[in-house]
Design a protein around this motif. Structure first.
Motif, PDB file in Angstrom:
ATOM      1  N   PRO A 248      45.782  47.852  96.406  1.00  0.00           N
ATOM      2  CA  PRO A 248      47.211  47.773  96.747  1.00  0.00           C
ATOM      3  C   PRO A 248      47.600  48.908  97.691  1.00  0.00           C
ATOM      4  CG  PRO A 248      46.882  47.468  94.391  1.00  0.00           C
ATOM      5  CD  PRO A 248      45.561  47.893  94.943  1.00  0.00           C
ATOM      6  N   HIS A 249      48.191  48.541  98.813  1.00  0.00           N
ATOM      7  CA  HIS A 249      48.554  49.544  99.818  1.00  0.00           C
ATOM      8  C   HIS A 249      49.638  50.456  99.257  1.00  0.00           C
ATOM      9  CE1 HIS A 249      49.369  51.495 103.570  1.00  0.00           C
ATOM     10  NE2 HIS A 249      48.610  50.663 104.257  1.00  0.00           N
ATOM     11  N   PRO A 250      49.388  51.770  99.196  1.00  0.00           N
ATOM     12  CA  PRO A 250      50.377  52.666  98.576  1.00  0.00           C
ATOM     13  C   PRO A 250      51.666  52.796  99.377  1.00  0.00           C
ATOM     14  CG  PRO A 250      48.599  53.934  99.571  1.00  0.00           C
ATOM     15  CD  PRO A 250      48.192  52.497  99.656  1.00  0.00           C
ATOM     16  N   ALA A 251      51.633  52.463 100.669  1.00  0.00           N
ATOM     17  CA  ALA A 251      52.825  52.625 101.502  1.00  0.00           C
ATOM     18  C   ALA A 251      53.529  51.306 101.758  1.00  0.00           C
ATOM     19  CB  ALA A 251      52.439  53.269 102.835  1.00  0.00           C
ATOM     20  N   ASP A 252      53.141  50.236 101.065  1.00  0.00           N
ATOM     21  CA  ASP A 252      53.744  48.926 101.306  1.00  0.00           C
ATOM     22  C   ASP A 252      54.344  48.389 100.022  1.00  0.00           C
ATOM     23  OD1 ASP A 252      54.344  46.259 101.915  1.00  0.00           O
ATOM     24  OD2 ASP A 252      52.785  46.210 103.457  1.00  0.00           O
ATOM     25  N   PRO A 253      55.676  48.419  99.893  1.00  0.00           N
ATOM     26  CA  PRO A 253      56.308  47.936  98.654  1.00  0.00           C
ATOM     27  C   PRO A 253      56.218  46.428  98.495  1.00  0.00           C
ATOM     28  CG  PRO A 253      57.972  48.488 100.298  1.00  0.00           C
ATOM     29  CD  PRO A 253      56.652  48.914 100.871  1.00  0.00           C
ATOM     30  N   ALA A 254      55.824  45.694  99.548  1.00  0.00           N
ATOM     31  CA  ALA A 254      55.763  44.235  99.470  1.00  0.00           C
ATOM     32  C   ALA A 254      54.556  43.743  98.694  1.00  0.00           C
ATOM     33  CB  ALA A 254      55.735  43.648 100.883  1.00  0.00           C
ATOM     34  N   GLY A 255      53.673  44.646  98.295  1.00  0.00           N
ATOM     35  CA  GLY A 255      52.523  44.247  97.504  1.00  0.00           C
ATOM     36  C   GLY A 255      51.333  43.794  98.308  1.00  0.00           C
ATOM     37  N   LEU A 256      51.255  44.187  99.575  1.00  0.00           N
ATOM     38  CA  LEU A 256      50.095  43.825 100.380  1.00  0.00           C
ATOM     39  C   LEU A 256      48.890  44.664  99.972  1.00  0.00           C
ATOM     40  CD1 LEU A 256      51.660  43.469 103.953  1.00  0.00           C
ATOM     41  CD2 LEU A 256      50.987  41.645 102.384  1.00  0.00           C
ATOM     42  N   LEU A 257      47.731  44.129 100.265  1.00  0.00           N
ATOM     43  CA  LEU A 257      46.490  44.842  99.997  1.00  0.00           C
ATOM     44  C   LEU A 257      46.004  45.524 101.264  1.00  0.00           C
ATOM     45  CD1 LEU A 257      44.531  42.160  97.904  1.00  0.00           C
ATOM     46  CD2 LEU A 257      45.905  44.074  97.045  1.00  0.00           C
ATOM     47  N   ALA A 258      45.505  46.739 101.119  1.00  0.00           N
ATOM     48  CA  ALA A 258      44.884  47.448 102.236  1.00  0.00           C
ATOM     49  C   ALA A 258      43.391  47.141 102.230  1.00  0.00           C
ATOM     50  CB  ALA A 258      45.114  48.953 102.112  1.00  0.00           C
ATOM     51  N   VAL A 259      42.866  46.835 103.408  1.00  0.00           N
ATOM     52  CA  VAL A 259      41.428  46.621 103.590  1.00  0.00           C
ATOM     53  C   VAL A 259      40.939  47.798 104.422  1.00  0.00           C
ATOM     54  CG1 VAL A 259      39.631  45.050 104.389  1.00  0.00           C
ATOM     55  CG2 VAL A 259      41.813  44.135 103.556  1.00  0.00           C
ATOM     56  N   HIS A 267      36.576  62.486 104.739  1.00  0.00           N
ATOM     57  CA  HIS A 267      37.137  62.076 103.455  1.00  0.00           C
ATOM     58  C   HIS A 267      38.512  61.433 103.643  1.00  0.00           C
ATOM     59  CE1 HIS A 267      37.392  61.799  99.170  1.00  0.00           C
ATOM     60  NE2 HIS A 267      38.459  62.573  99.094  1.00  0.00           N
ATOM     61  N   LEU A 268      38.493  60.294 104.297  1.00  0.00           N
ATOM     62  CA  LEU A 268      39.715  59.520 104.507  1.00  0.00           C
ATOM     63  C   LEU A 268      39.368  58.048 104.577  1.00  0.00           C
ATOM     64  CD1 LEU A 268      39.682  58.574 107.754  1.00  0.00           C
ATOM     65  CD2 LEU A 268      40.332  60.962 108.066  1.00  0.00           C
ATOM     66  N   LEU A 269      40.399  57.214 104.494  1.00  0.00           N
ATOM     67  CA  LEU A 269      40.242  55.770 104.590  1.00  0.00           C
ATOM     68  C   LEU A 269      40.807  55.291 105.918  1.00  0.00           C
ATOM     69  CD1 LEU A 269      41.257  54.739 100.961  1.00  0.00           C
ATOM     70  CD2 LEU A 269      38.978  54.553 101.958  1.00  0.00           C
ATOM     71  N   GLU A 270      40.038  54.473 106.620  1.00  0.00           N
ATOM     72  CA  GLU A 270      40.509  53.824 107.838  1.00  0.00           C
ATOM     73  C   GLU A 270      41.008  52.436 107.458  1.00  0.00           C
ATOM     74  OE1 GLU A 270      37.699  55.336 111.399  1.00  0.00           O
ATOM     75  OE2 GLU A 270      36.625  54.283 109.802  1.00  0.00           O
ATOM     76  N   VAL A 271      42.317  52.247 107.513  1.00  0.00           N
ATOM     77  CA  VAL A 271      42.919  50.965 107.128  1.00  0.00           C
ATOM     78  C   VAL A 271      42.758  49.996 108.294  1.00  0.00           C
ATOM     79  CG1 VAL A 271      44.984  49.786 106.324  1.00  0.00           C
ATOM     80  CG2 VAL A 271      44.539  52.142 105.614  1.00  0.00           C
ATOM     81  N   ARG A 272      41.867  49.036 108.134  1.00  0.00           N
ATOM     82  CA  ARG A 272      41.520  48.129 109.221  1.00  0.00           C
ATOM     83  C   ARG A 272      42.351  46.859 109.199  1.00  0.00           C
ATOM     84  NH1 ARG A 272      36.045  46.490 110.455  1.00  0.00           N
ATOM     85  NH2 ARG A 272      37.066  46.351 112.476  1.00  0.00           N
ATOM     86  N   ALA A 273      42.937  46.513 108.040  1.00  0.00           N
ATOM     87  CA  ALA A 273      43.752  45.300 107.954  1.00  0.00           C
ATOM     88  C   ALA A 273      44.568  45.356 106.676  1.00  0.00           C
ATOM     89  CB  ALA A 273      42.861  44.056 107.969  1.00  0.00           C
ATOM     90  N   THR A 274      45.576  44.508 106.601  1.00  0.00           N
ATOM     91  CA  THR A 274      46.332  44.299 105.368  1.00  0.00           C
ATOM     92  C   THR A 274      46.280  42.816 105.034  1.00  0.00           C
ATOM     93  OG1 THR A 274      48.403  44.087 106.632  1.00  0.00           O
ATOM     94  CG2 THR A 274      47.884  46.256 105.712  1.00  0.00           C
ATOM     95  N   ALA A 275      46.211  42.520 103.736  1.00  0.00           N
ATOM     96  CA  ALA A 275      46.043  41.137 103.287  1.00  0.00           C
ATOM     97  C   ALA A 275      47.015  40.855 102.153  1.00  0.00           C
ATOM     98  CB  ALA A 275      44.605  40.915 102.825  1.00  0.00           C
ATOM     99  N   PRO A 276      47.416  39.602 101.995  1.00  0.00           N
ATOM    100  CA  PRO A 276      48.298  39.264 100.867  1.00  0.00           C
ATOM    101  C   PRO A 276      47.566  39.386  99.543  1.00  0.00           C
ATOM    102  CG  PRO A 276      47.592  37.289 102.035  1.00  0.00           C
ATOM    103  CD  PRO A 276      47.134  38.452 102.852  1.00  0.00           C
ATOM    104  N   ALA A 277      48.296  39.816  98.527  1.00  0.00           N
ATOM    105  CA  ALA A 277      47.705  39.924  97.194  1.00  0.00           C
ATOM    106  C   ALA A 277      47.442  38.529  96.648  1.00  0.00           C
ATOM    107  CB  ALA A 277      48.633  40.705  96.276  1.00  0.00           C
ATOM    108  N   THR A 286      41.804  46.905  89.512  1.00  0.00           N
ATOM    109  CA  THR A 286      42.328  48.086  90.180  1.00  0.00           C
ATOM    110  C   THR A 286      42.021  48.053  91.671  1.00  0.00           C
ATOM    111  OG1 THR A 286      42.019  49.387  88.164  1.00  0.00           O
ATOM    112  CG2 THR A 286      42.229  50.602  90.220  1.00  0.00           C
ATOM    113  N   ALA A 287      40.779  47.735  92.013  1.00  0.00           N
ATOM    114  CA  ALA A 287      40.355  47.698  93.409  1.00  0.00           C
ATOM    115  C   ALA A 287      39.020  46.972  93.483  1.00  0.00           C
ATOM    116  CB  ALA A 287      40.236  49.114  93.984  1.00  0.00           C
ATOM    117  N   VAL A 288      38.664  46.543  94.682  1.00  0.00           N
ATOM    118  CA  VAL A 288      37.343  45.999  94.964  1.00  0.00           C
ATOM    119  C   VAL A 288      36.665  46.950  95.944  1.00  0.00           C
ATOM    120  CG1 VAL A 288      36.025  44.126  96.013  1.00  0.00           C
ATOM    121  CG2 VAL A 288      37.977  43.598  94.541  1.00  0.00           C
ATOM    122  N   LEU A 289      35.478  47.407  95.601  1.00  0.00           N
ATOM    123  CA  LEU A 289      34.702  48.286  96.473  1.00  0.00           C
ATOM    124  C   LEU A 289      33.456  47.527  96.918  1.00  0.00           C
ATOM    125  CD1 LEU A 289      34.062  52.050  96.145  1.00  0.00           C
ATOM    126  CD2 LEU A 289      32.118  50.537  96.541  1.00  0.00           C
TER     127      LEU A 289
END
Length: 702
Positions: A248-259, A267-277, A286-289
């Motif tokens: 779940p994208h921490p900066a998106d209240p709409a409930g989108l998923l961060a890919v 030590h960072l995440l590169e957000v390449r896309a957002t997807a609907p939950a 919790t998450a898919v790795l």
């Protein structure tokens, strides 16, 4: 344009070959027969042979004179987690020299193999001395380096970048170091998570997960070169494994998923896309790795054998993630019903990555510019969820949801890893054959009950937290050959290697309930043949740990009929450890492990023996990489256990198969095969190497 490249054969000295050939011919053991299975054919092809030499590397033969040969133990890198440990030949007693005459008959064939392997030590030393003289005459030490050094300098300059990035994908910063609750070692093995409640998905918890599983652990420098180390070990420190997260994208209240793709250097995440939950992250997940591999990073150094080592690394990473997740109150379970096509969509292998490989692969080894070898190969995905919960996973719905990832707006283009490439066609052909094509009929995602591992005494461990143990883990490059391990410590380490944990009366080891083996959804297929060198209160000799007791009868039939199969003195109840024969195995262990002394200088070493051909026949060729994953998980446990008791360990991927470990055990066919070797003991530290903090690093790609 790709140039045809046929690497020269590499053969050990004729004296050593002759001695080993006589030893092999003196027993009834035969090399593995050919098989119609692509996985078995690759496995047999990439065995280290005493007559054909080591797995070939990308060195183009000279037109002026025959290429310089590489002999066993002379500059040959260690193996799957071997780190350039060159083997030498030391004197010493051959196997069984100190045992009684009554026991000598029970191990005659193995002793013959050991004696044959050591017969040429004097001649080998003389050969090495003559070789050094020849090299000096050819200009070693002069102002112009000899041709061999110039070749290796060019190869080193073309080493693949260990850090994959996707600029200009937006960054999600992670706290460094992350705030964490200290979890004492070995509580994840002995008490069920959560401790006391599962952590929510936040940048803090994601940072803790990755910081203690896949992040950098240190930088090393000698003044001439600087390189990074990671929490998860890798063959040759080449790190082909990449990690991707869906959460779940921490900066998106709409409930989108961060890919996102994890970048360990910063030590960072590169957000390449957002997807609907939806079905991609089933509640209460919790998450898919997801993990993927860049085969080229390993093939650059290890040639055809790289596919083995990449899958070792996947297993180490799976175990590292499972242990780190447990400290957060999360459980981890492989989503093994997803096909390779599903996983490719999840990690975006076709989005901002090099072009797909040609439809028709070359029929031989070629070199030149072939950027497609830098593509990621999707390996697996792990569902992270609160411990004690049971997520409802529908593989069909999840696969359909992942098809929608093709339409997402992906950001970022992969950086180039190398200027030139070598295409080892057999790697990509085999990877195609061992793909997972989806769930088997009736296959469902299941969460099996957690089971604690047996404990003799927690006082055997140093007072460290799990977080300290995982980040202090290092791979030893040498061992002192002196340190003696206590018997209870040895038994405790093996108890934590059991897949089912503490079993009740009438129960048997086999199902993988215990930490971290529970991340794998199949029953244990890997056992351990142990060479015990320095364990107080335990006779030196060859031992065997049966990790799935359903295989016990098959193992006894497949191995030498004169083995003892008796439990050693003081063996704890529930530990299926058996002594096969007594005797000093140090020279034998070294010779089997490509003449690497580190295999004989530890407290004990081992070979991981997998049930091989029956698994491929019963379940399919897609199980081939998974057998290596299981060895990697077992190896990671040995790493953590060794550091928690104050010693060290290292994996060994370079070993002689049929004329080595299989010959000693008496394995004649492909029913059981050795897939990974390991050694545990007190390390010898190189004081010339300076350690630097992992973060902030020097900002280089090394």
């Amino acid at each position: 344009m790709l140039l045809r490249h046929r690497p020269p054969p590499r053969r050990p000295p004729l004296l050593l070959v002759a001695a080993l050939h006589r030893a092999a011919m003196s027993s009834s053991s035969a090399s593995s027969p050919p098989s119609t299975s692509a996985a078995a054919a690759y496995h047999c092809r990439t065995k280290h042979s005493l007559t054909a030499g080591y797995a070939r590397g990308p060195v183009k033969p000279s037109r002026r004179r025959p290429p310089r040969r590489r002999w066993p133990g002379r500059g040959v890198s260690g193996g799957a987690c071997g780190y350039g440990v060159g083997g030498g030949i030391r004197g010493g007693d051959s196997m069984g020299a100190r045992s009684t005459a009554a026991q000598a008959a029970t191990r005659s064939a193995a002793a013959q193999a050991a004696t044959g392997m050591a017969a040429a030590s004097t001649e080998e030393t003389a050969w090495a001395r003559d070789r050094r003289r020849r090299r000096r005459r050819r200009g070693w030490g002069s102002s112009r380096p000899p041709r061999s050094r110039r070749i290796h300098a060019r190869l080193r300059a073309n080493q693949p970048n260990p850090f994959l990035r996707f600029p200009p994908a937006p960054h999600l910063p992670l706290p460094n170091p992350p705030p964490t609750d200290a979890v004492p070692y070995p509580s994840p093995f002995h008490s069920p998570p959560p401790p006391p409640a599962a952590a929510p998905v936040t940048p803090d918890s994601l940072s803790a997960l990755l910081f203690h599983s896949l992040a950098l652990s240190a930088w090393k420098s000698t003044g001439f070169s600087t390189w990074s180390l990671r929490v998860n070990p890798s063959s040759g420190n080449l790190h082909p494994t990449e990690a991707h997260l869906v959460f779940p994208h921490p900066a998106d209240p709409a409930g989108l998923l961060a890919v996102a793709h994890y970048a360990p250097r910063d030590h960072l995440l590169e957000v390449r896309a957002t997807a609907p939950a939806g079905a991609v992250l089933p509640a209460p997940g919790t998450a898919v790795l997801a993990l993927s591999s860049v085969f080229w990073r390993e093939a650059w150094k290890y040639g055809e054998r790289a596919l083995r080592y990449c899958n070792h690394d996947v297993g180490h990473a799976l175990a590292a993630v499972a242990v780190a997740a447990a400290t957060l109150g999360w459980d981890a379970r492989l989503l093994d019903g997803l096909s390779d096509e599903d996983l490719g969509r999840l990690v975006g292998v076709d989005k901002g990555s090099p072009a797909a490989p040609p439809e028709e692969l070359p029929d031989n080894v070629v070199r030149g510019k072939a950027t497609w070898v830098e593509r990621q190969h999707p390996d697996c995905a792990v569902l992270l969820f609160p411990a004690g919960s049971e997520p409802e996973v529908d593989y069909g719905r999840m696969s359909e949801a992942l098809k929608g990832f093709e339409e997402l707006d992906w950001v970022g283009k992969a950086n180039r890893l190398s200027k030139d490439h070598v295409v080892w066609d057999v790697i990509y052909r085999t990877a195609e054959h061992v793909k997972n094509h989806g769930p088997a009929p009736g296959e469902q995602f299941q969460v099996i009950p957690w089971r604690r591992s047996p404990a003799l005494s927690e006082g055997l461990y140093k007072e460290m937290t799990v977080q300290e143990v995982v980040r202090r883990r290092r791979s030893a490059v040498d061992m002192d050959g002196v340190h003696v391990m206590g018997r209870d410590t040895f038994y405790q380490m093996l108890l934590h290697c059991l897949p089912s944990g503490k079993v009740g009366t009438g129960e048997r080891q086999g199902r993988q309930n215990a930490m971290p083996f529970r991340v794998l959804p199949w029953d244990a297929e890997v056992h351990a043949a142990l060479f015990v060198h320095r364990v107080s209160g335990l006779p030196k000799g060859l031992y065997f740990l049966v990790r799935n007791e359903e295989h016990f009868d098959a193992l006894r039939r497949a191995m030498r009929q004169d083995f003892e199969w008796v439990q050693p003195e003081g063996c704890p109840d529930g530990l299926p450890l058996y002594r096969l024969m007594k005797g000093d195995c140090q020279r034998l262990a070294m010779q089997i492990s490509c003449l690497q002394e580190i295999a004989s200088h530890g407290c004990f070493s081992l070979g991981m023996i997998a049930r091989f051909q029956p698994v491929l026949h019963e379940k399919g060729e897609w199980m081939y990489p998974r057998l290596f994953w299981e060895t990697g998980v077992l190896g990671q446990v040995l790493y953590l256990e060794a550091h928690a008791v104050g010693v060290s360990a290292t994996g060994i991927g370079c070993y002689f198969d049929d004329a080595g470990i299989h010959e000693v055990l008496g394995l004649k066919d492909l029913e059981f095969q050795s897939l990974y070797h390991f050694t545990v003991g007190a390390p010898v530290l190189d004081k010339r190497i300076m350690s630097l903090p992992a973060y902030p690093g020097p900002g280089i790609d090394a």
